[in-house]
Design a protein around this motif. Structure first.
Motif, PDB file in Angstrom:
ATOM      1  N   GLU A   1       0.282   1.645  -4.324  1.00  0.00           N
ATOM      2  CA  GLU A   1       1.358   1.448  -5.311  1.00  0.00           C
ATOM      3  C   GLU A   1       0.798   0.756  -6.554  1.00  0.00           C
ATOM      4  O   GLU A   1      -0.036  -0.141  -6.453  1.00  0.00           O
ATOM      5  CB  GLU A   1       2.454   0.542  -4.728  1.00  0.00           C
ATOM      6  CG  GLU A   1       2.916   0.900  -3.329  1.00  0.00           C
ATOM      7  CD  GLU A   1       3.552   2.260  -3.241  1.00  0.00           C
ATOM      8  OE1 GLU A   1       4.472   2.530  -4.032  1.00  0.00           O
ATOM      9  OE2 GLU A   1       3.128   3.057  -2.390  1.00  0.00           O
TER      10      GLU A   1
ATOM     11  N   LYS B   1      -1.602   5.933 -11.196  1.00  0.00           N
ATOM     12  CA  LYS B   1      -1.859   7.376 -11.046  1.00  0.00           C
ATOM     13  C   LYS B   1      -1.096   8.217 -12.063  1.00  0.00           C
ATOM     14  O   LYS B   1      -1.643   9.157 -12.621  1.00  0.00           O
ATOM     15  CB  LYS B   1      -1.438   7.861  -9.656  1.00  0.00           C
ATOM     16  CG  LYS B   1      -2.278   7.355  -8.522  1.00  0.00           C
ATOM     17  CD  LYS B   1      -1.756   7.861  -7.187  1.00  0.00           C
ATOM     18  CE  LYS B   1      -0.446   7.243  -6.795  1.00  0.00           C
ATOM     19  NZ  LYS B   1       0.754   7.726  -7.406  1.00  0.00           N
TER      20      LYS B   1
ATOM     21  N   ARG C   1      -0.537  12.568  -5.837  1.00  0.00           N
ATOM     22  CA  ARG C   1      -0.464  12.472  -4.379  1.00  0.00           C
ATOM     23  C   ARG C   1      -0.471  13.856  -3.741  1.00  0.00           C
ATOM     24  O   ARG C   1       0.070  14.809  -4.277  1.00  0.00           O
ATOM     25  CB  ARG C   1       0.775  11.710  -3.883  1.00  0.00           C
ATOM     26  CG  ARG C   1       0.841  10.253  -4.336  1.00  0.00           C
ATOM     27  CD  ARG C   1       1.818   9.476  -3.472  1.00  0.00           C
ATOM     28  NE  ARG C   1       1.906   8.079  -3.879  1.00  0.00           N
ATOM     29  CZ  ARG C   1       1.014   7.144  -3.564  1.00  0.00           C
ATOM     30  NH1 ARG C   1      -0.013   7.463  -2.826  1.00  0.00           N
ATOM     31  NH2 ARG C   1       1.164   5.904  -3.974  1.00  0.00           N
TER      32      ARG C   1
ATOM     33  N   THR D   1      -0.318  11.160   3.175  1.00  0.00           N
ATOM     34  CA  THR D   1       0.232  11.121   4.536  1.00  0.00           C
ATOM     35  C   THR D   1      -0.742  10.436   5.494  1.00  0.00           C
ATOM     36  O   THR D   1      -0.342   9.626   6.334  1.00  0.00           O
ATOM     37  CB  THR D   1       0.555  12.551   5.028  1.00  0.00           C
ATOM     38  OG1 THR D   1       1.631  13.066   4.234  1.00  0.00           O
ATOM     39  CG2 THR D   1       0.964  12.568   6.483  1.00  0.00           C
TER      40      THR D   1
HETATM   41  P1  TYD Z   1       6.431   7.262  -5.995  1.00  0.00           P
HETATM   42  O1  TYD Z   1       7.588   6.594  -6.662  1.00  0.00           O
HETATM   43  O2  TYD Z   1       6.009   8.598  -6.497  1.00  0.00           O
HETATM   44  O3  TYD Z   1       5.255   6.226  -5.916  1.00  0.00           O
HETATM   45  P2  TYD Z   1       3.843   6.242  -6.587  1.00  0.00           P
HETATM   46  O4  TYD Z   1       4.093   6.094  -8.058  1.00  0.00           O
HETATM   47  O5  TYD Z   1       3.161   5.064  -5.958  1.00  0.00           O
HETATM   48  O6  TYD Z   1       3.211   7.559  -6.199  1.00  0.00           O
HETATM   49  O7  TYD Z   1       6.779   7.360  -4.456  1.00  0.00           O
HETATM   50  C1  TYD Z   1       6.014   8.005  -3.548  1.00  0.00           C
HETATM   51  C2  TYD Z   1       5.953   7.108  -2.329  1.00  0.00           C
HETATM   52  O8  TYD Z   1       5.866   7.906  -1.151  1.00  0.00           O
HETATM   53  C3  TYD Z   1       4.765   6.198  -2.341  1.00  0.00           C
HETATM   54  O9  TYD Z   1       5.141   4.933  -1.871  1.00  0.00           O
HETATM   55  C4  TYD Z   1       3.827   6.821  -1.338  1.00  0.00           C
HETATM   56  C5  TYD Z   1       4.763   7.499  -0.382  1.00  0.00           C
HETATM   57  N1  TYD Z   1       4.197   8.682   0.292  1.00  0.00           N
HETATM   58  C6  TYD Z   1       3.991   8.644   1.667  1.00  0.00           C
HETATM   59  O10 TYD Z   1       4.274   7.624   2.320  1.00  0.00           O
HETATM   60  N2  TYD Z   1       3.483   9.751   2.289  1.00  0.00           N
HETATM   61  C7  TYD Z   1       3.197  10.891   1.619  1.00  0.00           C
HETATM   62  O11 TYD Z   1       2.745  11.893   2.231  1.00  0.00           O
HETATM   63  C8  TYD Z   1       3.424  10.927   0.192  1.00  0.00           C
HETATM   64  C9  TYD Z   1       3.128  12.176  -0.605  1.00  0.00           C
HETATM   65  C10 TYD Z   1       3.934   9.798  -0.425  1.00  0.00           C
END
Ligand code: TYD
Length: 229
Positions: free
Chosen positions: A14, A18, A98, A103
């Motif tokens: 977090e 990114k 991501r 995952t």
């Molecule tokens: P997001 O607000 O897009 O967070 P970030 O800006 O950090 O990418 O939220 C995505 C959230 O989902 C982030 O905490 C990571 C989580 N996540 C998983 O736990 N597993 C996964 O497979 C993916 C793609 C995301």
């Protein structure tokens, strides 16, 4: 799965920056004449955005970790079929904020789900599509979470579940030890397959981090995208 384009993913804990770095890289690549597609996970399709809402915007609703894992995978399967595969077949440079490694890091290392069960499920969901390079924005989890909180306070719009905002979500609410396991998991994954991971120090000025990313990515470009430049 073979394709003509170049598939780059951004990974990291977090608050690692990114989203900003993905947008900067997209602009730089477009400026250099590449056809670029930038998407995020979960999301990027109508189904994926609905699943994203289910996953992230209801922190008060308990979600079984296996259900959570499968919903992330369902969003990914839809994205692969509807968006990623066609764009790569057209020879585009695809940037994904991501992908499957999230995952492994979050559900695998963070929630301690068995990696040997997750990997075949990922293979099924993605039809075996793998990034050419994962860009890991490396930041200590405490720094990343602090950075997100600071940004939240700076911007009153922060909580809107809009595609361009970064709302405080279910994952952010987990304790620091969870985020530390995620961070260590990422480093482990990258260490096991250094050829396909670029570890970038995400501390410092945005432009400095971008320059580090460009150094790693630009060497891949001529061969991978010569057909479309
Ligand atoms: P997001 O607000 O897009 O967070 P970030 O800006 O950090 O990418 O939220 C995505 C959230 O989902 C982030 O905490 C990571 C989580 N996540 C998983 O736990 N597993 C996964 O497979 C993916 C793609 C995301």
């Amino acid at each position: 799965m073979s394709c003509k384009g170049l598939f780059l993913t951004f990974e990291g804990p977090e608050g690692s920056g990114k989203t900003t770095q993905s947008a900067m890289l997209a602009r730089r690549l477009e400026g250099a004449g590449h056809r670029v597609l930038a998407v995020r996970e979960p999301g990027g399709t109508a189904v994926g955005e609905a699943l994203r809402d289910m996953l992230l915007n209801h922190p008060d609703q308990p979600l079984d970790v296996r259900a959570e894992t499968l919903i992330f995978a369902a969003a990914r399967a839809q994205l692969v079929t509807e968006v990623l595969k066609p764009a790569l077949d057209q020879g585009r440079v695809v940037l994904c904020d991501r992908f499957a490694d999230s995952t492994l890091a979050y559900q695998g290392f963070g929630h301690r789900q068995d990696l040997s069960l997750l990997r075949p499920m990922i293979e099924y969901a993605t039809c075996g599509l793998e990034p050419s390079l994962r860009i890991l924005l490396d930041i200590p989890p405490a720094d990343g979470l602090a950075r997100r909180l600071t940004e939240e306070h700076k911007d009153a719009q922060f909580r809107l579940a809009d595609a361009d905002t970064r709302e405080w979500n279910r994952m952010d609410a987990l304790d620091l030890s969870f985020h530390q396991r995620v961070h260590e998991g990422y480093l482990k994954l990258a260490g096991q397959d250094p050829e396909h991971w670029l570890i970038v120090d995400a501390k410092g000025a945005t432009a400095t981090v971008h320059a580090r990313i460009w150094d790693g990515v630009s060497v891949l470009l001529p061969k991978a995208t010569e057909a479309i430049v």
